[in-house]
Scaffold this motif. Structure first.
Motif, short mmCIF file in Angstrom:
data_model
loop_
_atom_site.label_atom_id
_atom_site.label_comp_id
_atom_site.label_asym_id
_atom_site.label_seq_id
_atom_site.Cartn_x
_atom_site.Cartn_y
_atom_site.Cartn_z
N SER A 12 -74.47 -35.76 27.13
CA SER A 12 -73.85 -37.07 27.31
C SER A 12 -73.73 -37.61 25.88
N GLU A 55 -74.89 -36.03 38.69
CA GLU A 55 -74.13 -35.18 37.92
C GLU A 55 -73.01 -34.84 38.95
N GLU A 83 -73.86 -28.50 35.24
CA GLU A 83 -74.43 -29.53 34.33
C GLU A 83 -75.77 -29.98 35.01
#
Length: 280
Positions: free
Chosen positions: A98, A181, A186
């Motif tokens: 992120s 997510e 991910e």
């Protein structure tokens, strides 16, 4: 019970297109129901409706790492400075892909003796150039949207000791579903980080409070705290505190990034932050 939205997006990602009739057959529901599901996903800009089915959304640049670093940057800097207070010299930490975790990495360049597990190529490169941290990249498949390595990394982390603290971003979150997510690969990578960590702190600007996502990578019971900005509303805070997760709302006046956030005393001393919850 099959999560229809998740199934639709998974099929779309694998095949590049979905047909109403095929989805209705696979999921055992009516075509009318599937059309409503597709219409809802289109309103969230997760696909494009076509006659008889749907296609992936048109590719846009705002998912690129540089663009994500610019979005809500003041809030992310403030959150990163607060999160940096939770890191001591010599810690073993994990930073996900992120942009907020990257802002945190910028705050930690002066720390000594850090071991940083990350799958973010920009974060690993920056720390290699500007810090003395030992950097561990567990591997995976490059996902251009996040500029990181994703996929199953459990074997790379299992049996190799514990990560003291993981810092993770979110696309969405809820007390019922936990940290979420949108992309399944991910989520899989973040699940491995969470499973190997003693503490998990979620870092996100307040726009993510109403974000939509599909795949859980940490349940509420696995979350130590949430760190967001002051614009997160009281109802959101109350919902998470009701399930035992502390929420730290950071004033945006804390947004200046120096890269030299002070080292705090080791957790367990009298100065320990009252918002921190031990990882269960």
């Amino acid at each position: 019970m099959v999560d229809r939205d998740a199934h639709i997006l998974d099929v779309l990602g694998a095949a590049g297109a979905v047909a109403v009739a095929d989805l209705a057959r696979d999921l055992g529901v009516s075509e009318v129901t599937i059309r409503k599901d597709l219409d809802g996903l289109e309103r969230q800009q997760l696909l494009r409706r076509t006659r008889g089915g749907a296609l992936p959304p048109e590719r846009r640049d705002e998912g690129a790492f540089a663009d994500r670093m610019r979005a809500a940057s003041d809030a992310k800097r403030a959150i990163a400075r607060r999160a940096a207070e939770l890191v001591d010299d010599g810690d073993v930490i994990a930073l996900d892909t992120s942009s907020t975790s990257h802002f945190l990495a910028l705050e930690l360049v002066a720390r000594q003796g850090l071991v940083v597990i990350t799958q973010s190529l920009p974060t690993a490169t920056m720390l290699a150039e500007r810090s003395s941290a030992r950097i561990v990249m567990p591997g995976g498949t490059l996902r251009r949207e996040s500029s990181g390595l994703v996929g199953s990394i459990g074997d790379a982390l299992a049996g190799r000791g514990r990560i003291r603290t993981s810092f993770v971003g979110v696309v969405g979150l809820s007390p019922e579903r936990g940290l979420l997510e949108l992309a399944s690969d991910e989520a899989v990578a973040k699940q491995a980080l969470v499973a190997s960590s003693d503490r998990v702190h979620a870092l996100f600007d307040s726009s993510k409070v109403t974000g939509f996502a599909l795949h859980t990578f940490a349940t509420a019971e696995q979350v130590t705290s949430l760190i967001t900005d002051e614009d997160a509303d009281d109802d959101f805070v109350a919902q998470w505190e009701a399930v035992g997760v502390a929420v730290d709302r950071v004033p945006l006046l804390d947004a200046q990034t120096t890269g030299t956030a002070p080292v705090r005393p080791r957790a367990g001393t009298a100065s320990r932050r009252h918002t921190q919850k031990e990882h269960r």
